[in-house]
Every structure is written in C-alpha cells, then in structure tokens.
Design a protein around this motif. Structure first.
Motif, PDB file in Angstrom:
ATOM      1  N   VAL A 294     -24.881  37.321  60.244  1.00 52.43           N
ATOM      2  CA  VAL A 294     -24.512  38.732  60.293  1.00 52.43           C
ATOM      3  C   VAL A 294     -23.547  39.018  59.147  1.00 52.43           C
ATOM      4  N   GLY A 295     -24.028  39.764  58.140  1.00 48.29           N
ATOM      5  CA  GLY A 295     -23.163  40.125  57.019  1.00 48.29           C
ATOM      6  C   GLY A 295     -22.605  38.931  56.273  1.00 48.29           C
ATOM      7  N   GLY A 296     -23.394  37.882  56.164  1.00 51.38           N
ATOM      8  CA  GLY A 296     -22.941  36.694  55.456  1.00 51.38           C
ATOM      9  C   GLY A 296     -22.110  35.750  56.292  1.00 51.38           C
ATOM     10  N   ARG A 297     -21.956  36.049  57.570  1.00 52.34           N
ATOM     11  CA  ARG A 297     -21.194  35.174  58.461  1.00 52.34           C
ATOM     12  C   ARG A 297     -22.088  34.692  59.598  1.00 52.34           C
TER      13      ARG A 297
END
Length: 363
Positions: A294-297
C-alpha cells in the motif's frame, strides 16, 4: 480545533432538520448527504421477510454529528428527545426532535456508556470509568447511585443497561472503561470475572451471568422470557447468547444464538415487537494474515471491507440475518424512538443517524 462559520455550514450541510454539530472537545464532524432515491439503497433486504419493515419512501438521515465515539442512545417520549454518550469527550448529548438541536446534556459524565429510561421516565446511566457505577438521575436532577460494587469489590466498567417490566435493572460489566485512557482512566479490575448483573426492586445486586468474557449489549425478548447478551470476546467470533429467564430472576439454558462471522462485530442492539434483533455492526478489527503493498509500504490491512460492514444487521427470532442498513460509520448502538416508537436511532462513531421503519421497539 477551531471552527469557522464556513466549515460549520459545510460539515452540517447534510444534517436533517437543522441539527447542530456537537461543540467543544475537538469535535469531529462527518458530512453526510441523504440519498435522493426511494427506496433508499442503504436499506438492504437480505431475506424477503424484511421487506415489510422497510418504508419505501423513508431515507437514512444524519441528525447530528461532532462526537468522538457515540454510544448508549436512550429515547424519552415525554420530552421528545434522545440522549446518547460521547464517551471520549466525557459527556452526554441531547438531540431534541422538536427543533433538531443537538446540545450537551451533561459534562463530566464519568465516561458514561449505556443509558436507559426506567418505567418512571428517569435516566439510568452506566458510568463506565472513574466512578465505575450505575446511577439514576431523579426528576429533580439529583443523582442516586444504584450499584458501584459487588461483594465488597468495585465494579469493572458498567457498559449497557436494560429495564425489565418488573422494574428490575440488568447491566453488563466488561473491562473496556478501565483498559486504557481513551474511554476513561486505566485501572486495575477488582472483580475476578466480567459479569451480567441484576438490581432487584429491593436494591440488591446479584450476578446472574459470570462466564462471559466482556459481556456487552443486552436485551430481552418481547415477552421477556429470553435474555440476549453479546459476548465481546472468548469465542472465535463475537456472539449473542440466549438465556431463559426464570421466575426468580435467574437465567438458564445458555444457547449460542448468533455468531458474528464474516469479520462482523456485534455491539449494542435492540429488539422489536416481533422479536427481531436490530444489531450495531462493523469491522471487528482483525488483521489479514499477510501484509499487502500500500503506497510503497507493506501494510497489515483489516480483514474484509469495513465500509461494507458498517451499519445495522437485523436478525429474526430464529437468528437468521434478514436485513442490513448501511451506514457511512460504524454503528455501536441503537434505540427505537419518535412519537410512534418507529424511528430507529443509531449511534455511529462521530454521528447520530435516524431511519423511520415499519417496526416498533419492544420496550
């Protein structure tokens, strides 16, 4: 949090009947626009038997907003108003049906949770932290303490409350109000178990159920022969247990009535005259087994979709889900009210919602 006239108007644009935002203590508003189409798609029929309870030309309304965690609705027909708890803000709020005003009824409410009206029209309140007691507000405004200890030890955190036609008072006593600093003050529990209690007409307090882990909402069947109690923890999912109520006030024949699978979380509920259970519903907070991107995490997301779980689930007397009312916020509790006892009030996170239905509260 500062509130400008523009932000007040924007946040209250969808409020029905000119209701006001709750003021003070960093109130959180939640803008809402009623659905323009009849029948309202927020009212979902899961079984054809529920169609009789839907009013074709009634829509979901947000009558007030600005709370942090709304709970404990109780309707007072004599005055045409509803009271509910705003627990983290430590106050009881009042919604007046006559003019739509939403105001503070009581500050410093000892983190009140469940409220109820007794047979004489007085307010009963579960003060679920700090004082950890059940009180009655007399007609002159004075406070009478009905229960604050059992067998010489302080109660845990009185949560939800109901009055039987014989004037006995029943309430649940889980740990929520003393588990942390959000809904009260952290404290050590003194009771060895989390119980359901009965206050007799003689004032005597007795523990009628002692084997549930954090009992929560409770209600009687229309003829009061059955007692339903939510168990917040202790089974694979949140559950409602059903008991037979005996003549001496004891209960027997514990039976699993509803198992809140599908990531659902039961909380407070009410029973209508036909014996249906109208239950606050939402995500139980369980996380997925593996994280997702999610969003690079890599994030451990909630199981299921909370936006599809938030609302009121309706079960018939056999325990079958027959209807669902979708809300934009998680519903903690509800109450029937209005002049005809057919307006369903729902306390949901920041807001108070209402919907007219073809059902009437049992008590």
């Amino acid at each position: 949090m500062s509130t400008t006239r523009r932000s007040l108007l924007r946040g209250g644009a969808g409020l029905a009947g000119g209701a006001l935002l709750a003021s003070g203590a960093a109130a959180q508003s939640f803008p809402f626009t009623p659905n323009q189409r009849y029948p309202d798609p927020a009212v979902q029929i899961l079984d054809p038997s529920f169609a009789r309870y839907r009013i074709y030309s009634s829509t979901l309304e947000q009558v007030a907003t600005g709370m942090r965690w709304a709970e404990g609705p109780a309707y007072f027909p004599e005055g045409g108003y509803l009271l509910c708890s705003d627990i983290p803000n430590n106050r009881i709020m009042k919604f007046d049906e006559k003019d739509g005003r939403f105001t503070v009824f009581r500050e410093n409410a000892n983190y009140s949770n469940g409220n109820a009206r007794d047979r004489q029209g007085r307010l009963l309140t579960c003060e679920h932290s700090v004082t950890r007691r059940v009180t009655r507000t007399e007609k002159d405004g004075s406070i009478t303490v009905l229960a604050d200890s059992f067998e010489g030890k302080r109660l845990n955190a009185p949560n939800d409350i109901v009055v039987r036609s014989d004037d006995t008072i029943w309430f649940t006593d889980p740990l929520f109000g003393i588990n942390g600093e959000w809904e009260g003050s952290r404290a050590r529990p003194e009771q060895p178990t989390t119980n359901v209690y009965r206050i007799g007409t003689d004032g005597k307090l007795s523990a009628v159920i002692t084997d549930l882990v954090n009992p929560n909402g409770l209600a009687f069947s229309p003829d009061e022969s059955k007692l339903y109690v939510v168990e917040w923890k202790g089974t694979p999912n949140r559950s409602i247990w059903r008991y037979d109520v005996q003549a001496d006030g004891r209960v027997a024949n514990k039976t699993k009535f509803i198992d809140a699978a599908d990531q659902g979380a039961l909380d407070g509920f009410k029973v209508d005259r036909d014996g249906n259970l109208w239950c606050g519903w939402g995500s139980n907070g369980a996380l997925e087994a593996e994280p997702r991107e999610v969003g690079g995490r890599r994030v451990y997301a909630l199981r299921g979709k909370p936006e599809e779980l938030d609302g009121v689930m309706v079960f018939n007397p056999e325990g079958k889900a027959i209807g669902f009312i979708r809300l934009p916020e998680r519903c903690a509790n509800l109450a029937f009210g209005g002049p005809k006892n057919n307006r369903l009030y729902m306390t949901a996170s920041h807001s108070l919602y209402a919907l007219h239905v073809e059902a009437h509260g049992a008590v």
